[in-house]
Design a protein around this motif. Structure first.
Motif, PDB file in Angstrom:
ATOM      1  N   GLN A   1      -8.225   3.323  12.109  1.00 28.10           N
ATOM      2  CA  GLN A   1      -6.964   4.207  12.301  1.00 28.10           C
ATOM      3  C   GLN A   1      -6.061   4.366  10.903  1.00 28.10           C
ATOM      4  O   GLN A   1      -5.668   5.226  10.421  1.00 28.10           O
ATOM      5  CB  GLN A   1      -6.232   3.566  13.331  1.00 28.10           C
ATOM      6  CG  GLN A   1      -4.669   4.698  13.771  1.00 28.10           C
ATOM      7  CD  GLN A   1      -3.844   4.100  14.644  1.00 28.10           C
ATOM      8  OE1 GLN A   1      -4.115   2.907  15.335  1.00 28.10           O
ATOM      9  NE2 GLN A   1      -3.013   4.895  15.382  1.00 28.10           N
ATOM     10  N   GLN A   2      -6.156   2.891  10.329  1.00 28.12           N
ATOM     11  CA  GLN A   2      -5.312   3.043   8.996  1.00 28.12           C
ATOM     12  C   GLN A   2      -5.926   3.630   8.137  1.00 28.12           C
ATOM     13  O   GLN A   2      -5.381   4.136   7.136  1.00 28.12           O
ATOM     14  CB  GLN A   2      -5.040   1.345   8.523  1.00 28.12           C
ATOM     15  CG  GLN A   2      -4.141   1.185   7.762  1.00 28.12           C
ATOM     16  CD  GLN A   2      -3.969  -0.263   7.718  1.00 28.12           C
ATOM     17  OE1 GLN A   2      -4.912  -1.083   7.395  1.00 28.12           O
ATOM     18  NE2 GLN A   2      -2.619  -0.805   6.968  1.00 28.12           N
ATOM     19  N   SER A   3      -7.361   3.735   8.040  1.00 29.18           N
ATOM     20  CA  SER A   3      -7.939   4.261   7.034  1.00 29.18           C
ATOM     21  C   SER A   3      -7.985   5.836   7.123  1.00 29.18           C
ATOM     22  O   SER A   3      -7.788   6.497   6.116  1.00 29.18           O
ATOM     23  CB  SER A   3      -9.664   3.797   7.125  1.00 29.18           C
ATOM     24  OG  SER A   3      -9.734   2.451   6.644  1.00 29.18           O
ATOM     25  N   GLN A   4      -8.059   6.117   8.527  1.00 32.64           N
ATOM     26  CA  GLN A   4      -7.771   7.675   8.835  1.00 32.64           C
ATOM     27  C   GLN A   4      -6.456   7.949   8.255  1.00 32.64           C
ATOM     28  O   GLN A   4      -6.509   9.306   7.657  1.00 32.64           O
ATOM     29  CB  GLN A   4      -8.052   7.907  10.210  1.00 32.64           C
ATOM     30  CG  GLN A   4      -9.566   7.827  10.644  1.00 32.64           C
ATOM     31  CD  GLN A   4      -9.816   7.838  11.990  1.00 32.64           C
ATOM     32  OE1 GLN A   4      -8.598   7.681  13.055  1.00 32.64           O
ATOM     33  NE2 GLN A   4     -10.751   8.181  12.661  1.00 32.64           N
ATOM     34  N   LEU A   5      -5.529   7.398   8.294  1.00 32.86           N
ATOM     35  CA  LEU A   5      -4.111   7.729   8.079  1.00 32.86           C
ATOM     36  C   LEU A   5      -4.102   7.846   6.349  1.00 32.86           C
ATOM     37  O   LEU A   5      -3.513   8.768   5.747  1.00 32.86           O
ATOM     38  CB  LEU A   5      -3.073   6.671   8.459  1.00 32.86           C
ATOM     39  CG  LEU A   5      -2.744   6.708  10.112  1.00 32.86           C
ATOM     40  CD1 LEU A   5      -1.859   5.632  10.474  1.00 32.86           C
ATOM     41  CD2 LEU A   5      -2.195   8.008  10.287  1.00 32.86           C
ATOM     42  N   GLN A   6      -4.607   6.947   5.824  1.00 37.07           N
ATOM     43  CA  GLN A   6      -4.664   6.905   4.225  1.00 37.07           C
ATOM     44  C   GLN A   6      -5.445   8.015   3.866  1.00 37.07           C
ATOM     45  O   GLN A   6      -5.152   8.741   2.844  1.00 37.07           O
ATOM     46  CB  GLN A   6      -5.510   5.643   3.878  1.00 37.07           C
ATOM     47  CG  GLN A   6      -4.612   4.258   3.810  1.00 37.07           C
ATOM     48  CD  GLN A   6      -5.285   2.933   3.323  1.00 37.07           C
ATOM     49  OE1 GLN A   6      -6.863   3.098   3.360  1.00 37.07           O
ATOM     50  NE2 GLN A   6      -4.641   1.863   3.241  1.00 37.07           N
ATOM     51  N   VAL A   7      -6.579   8.526   4.487  1.00 30.90           N
ATOM     52  CA  VAL A   7      -7.461   9.556   4.154  1.00 30.90           C
ATOM     53  C   VAL A   7      -6.428  10.666   4.264  1.00 30.90           C
ATOM     54  O   VAL A   7      -6.592  11.805   3.384  1.00 30.90           O
ATOM     55  CB  VAL A   7      -8.920   9.759   4.895  1.00 30.90           C
ATOM     56  CG1 VAL A   7      -9.358  11.300   4.674  1.00 30.90           C
ATOM     57  CG2 VAL A   7      -9.581   8.803   4.304  1.00 30.90           C
ATOM     58  N   LEU A   8      -5.919  10.886   5.330  1.00 32.83           N
ATOM     59  CA  LEU A   8      -4.940  12.162   5.633  1.00 32.83           C
ATOM     60  C   LEU A   8      -3.977  12.356   4.693  1.00 32.83           C
ATOM     61  O   LEU A   8      -3.511  13.180   4.123  1.00 32.83           O
ATOM     62  CB  LEU A   8      -4.377  11.997   7.126  1.00 32.83           C
ATOM     63  CG  LEU A   8      -5.213  12.345   8.407  1.00 32.83           C
ATOM     64  CD1 LEU A   8      -4.595  12.048   9.479  1.00 32.83           C
ATOM     65  CD2 LEU A   8      -5.792  13.602   8.171  1.00 32.83           C
ATOM     66  N   ASP A   9      -3.318  10.944   4.373  1.00 32.71           N
ATOM     67  CA  ASP A   9      -2.252  10.798   3.344  1.00 32.71           C
ATOM     68  C   ASP A   9      -2.759  11.489   1.898  1.00 32.71           C
ATOM     69  O   ASP A   9      -2.218  12.017   1.110  1.00 32.71           O
ATOM     70  CB  ASP A   9      -1.749   9.443   3.142  1.00 32.71           C
ATOM     71  CG  ASP A   9      -0.324   9.532   2.330  1.00 32.71           C
ATOM     72  OD1 ASP A   9       0.631  10.400   2.340  1.00 32.71           O
ATOM     73  OD2 ASP A   9      -0.352   8.528   1.660  1.00 32.71           O
ATOM     74  N   MET A  10      -4.040  11.113   1.615  1.00 36.93           N
ATOM     75  CA  MET A  10      -4.542  11.459   0.234  1.00 36.93           C
ATOM     76  C   MET A  10      -4.734  13.032   0.053  1.00 36.93           C
ATOM     77  O   MET A  10      -4.968  13.613  -0.738  1.00 36.93           O
ATOM     78  CB  MET A  10      -5.864  10.783  -0.057  1.00 36.93           C
ATOM     79  CG  MET A  10      -5.670   9.130  -0.396  1.00 36.93           C
ATOM     80  SD  MET A  10      -6.811   8.420  -0.850  1.00 36.93           S
ATOM     81  CE  MET A  10      -8.197   8.516   0.447  1.00 36.93           C
ATOM     82  N   GLN A  11      -5.171  13.473   1.448  1.00 41.79           N
ATOM     83  CA  GLN A  11      -5.711  14.833   1.449  1.00 41.79           C
ATOM     84  C   GLN A  11      -4.418  15.814   1.503  1.00 41.79           C
ATOM     85  O   GLN A  11      -4.535  16.873   1.605  1.00 41.79           O
ATOM     86  CB  GLN A  11      -6.258  15.097   2.801  1.00 41.79           C
ATOM     87  CG  GLN A  11      -7.833  14.561   2.650  1.00 41.79           C
ATOM     88  CD  GLN A  11      -8.524  14.880   3.876  1.00 41.79           C
ATOM     89  OE1 GLN A  11      -8.304  15.122   4.982  1.00 41.79           O
ATOM     90  NE2 GLN A  11      -9.941  14.674   3.758  1.00 41.79           N
ATOM     91  N   TYR A  12      -3.184  15.143   1.661  1.00 36.45           N
ATOM     92  CA  TYR A  12      -1.882  15.916   1.656  1.00 36.45           C
ATOM     93  C   TYR A  12      -1.657  17.162   0.659  1.00 36.45           C
ATOM     94  O   TYR A  12      -1.720  18.135   0.855  1.00 36.45           O
ATOM     95  CB  TYR A  12      -0.838  15.137   1.826  1.00 36.45           C
ATOM     96  CG  TYR A  12       0.547  15.897   2.147  1.00 36.45           C
ATOM     97  CD1 TYR A  12       0.949  16.172   3.512  1.00 36.45           C
ATOM     98  CD2 TYR A  12       1.622  16.327   1.121  1.00 36.45           C
ATOM     99  CE1 TYR A  12       1.961  17.114   3.740  1.00 36.45           C
ATOM    100  CE2 TYR A  12       2.718  16.944   1.202  1.00 36.45           C
ATOM    101  CZ  TYR A  12       2.781  17.329   2.504  1.00 36.45           C
ATOM    102  OH  TYR A  12       4.163  18.122   2.931  1.00 36.45           O
TER     103      TYR A  12
END
Length: 163
Positions: free
Chosen positions: A50-61
């Motif tokens: 879940q933390q990795s998915q949030l980081q990916v979403l943050d990087m894709q912003y």
């Protein structure tokens, strides 16, 4: 004699049943401990995922591929993947002999070439350049025209110093 055989069989079967019951109980307890440990690991992995998915979403912003408003800007052109198209056009500037014309520095070891590209939206690109030893970053404005040509304008740049 016959009654003794039955008595011995009964005692023997009682001992076997007792052994199997104790052994099975120990096995169940061991398996329960393993299940609890595995559930703990699974919980940690789920949290990590879940933390990795949030980081990916943050990087894709800040990314053209995830910006529907910016992609709508190119709908009339009929390009399947505008981000890839623009990145390819930018990489074509590397094909010239010598330094890339968008890099405002002269290569010290080799020619400066653009390596990595990130399209932020329908107007800006951030790019990494290097000559193999020295490196820097560029902020580039671009415009994709109706004839599918792309104009690149250098907005800002920096060259990292070696310590």
């Amino acid at each position: 004699m016959k009654s003794r055989i039955f008595l011995y069989l009964f005692v023997f079967s009682a001992l076997v049943a007792l052994y199997l019951g104790i052994s099975g109980n120990r096995t169940v307890k061991t398996l329960e401990k393993q299940i609890i440990a595995t559930e703990g690991k699974l919980s940690k992995l789920e949290d990590s995922l879940q933390q990795s998915q949030l980081q990916v979403l943050d990087m894709q912003y800040f990314s053209l591929k995830n910006n529907d408003d910016a992609l709508a800007y190119y709908d009339h052109l009929g390009i399947q993947d505008p981000a890839r198209y623009i990145a390819d056009k930018l990489l074509e500037t590397n094909e010239q002999e010598g330094d890339n014309p968008l890099v405002p520095y002269e290569g010290m070891q080799n020619s400066f070439k653009i390596n990595k590209i990130k399209l932020l939206n329908h107007k800006w690109i951030i790019a990494d350049f290097s000559d193999g030893k020295y490196w820097g970053e560029l902020l580039i404005n671009y415009e994709l025209k109706d004839d599918l040509s792309v104009d690149f304008t250098l907005t800002d740049h920096l060259l990292y110093t070696r310590n």
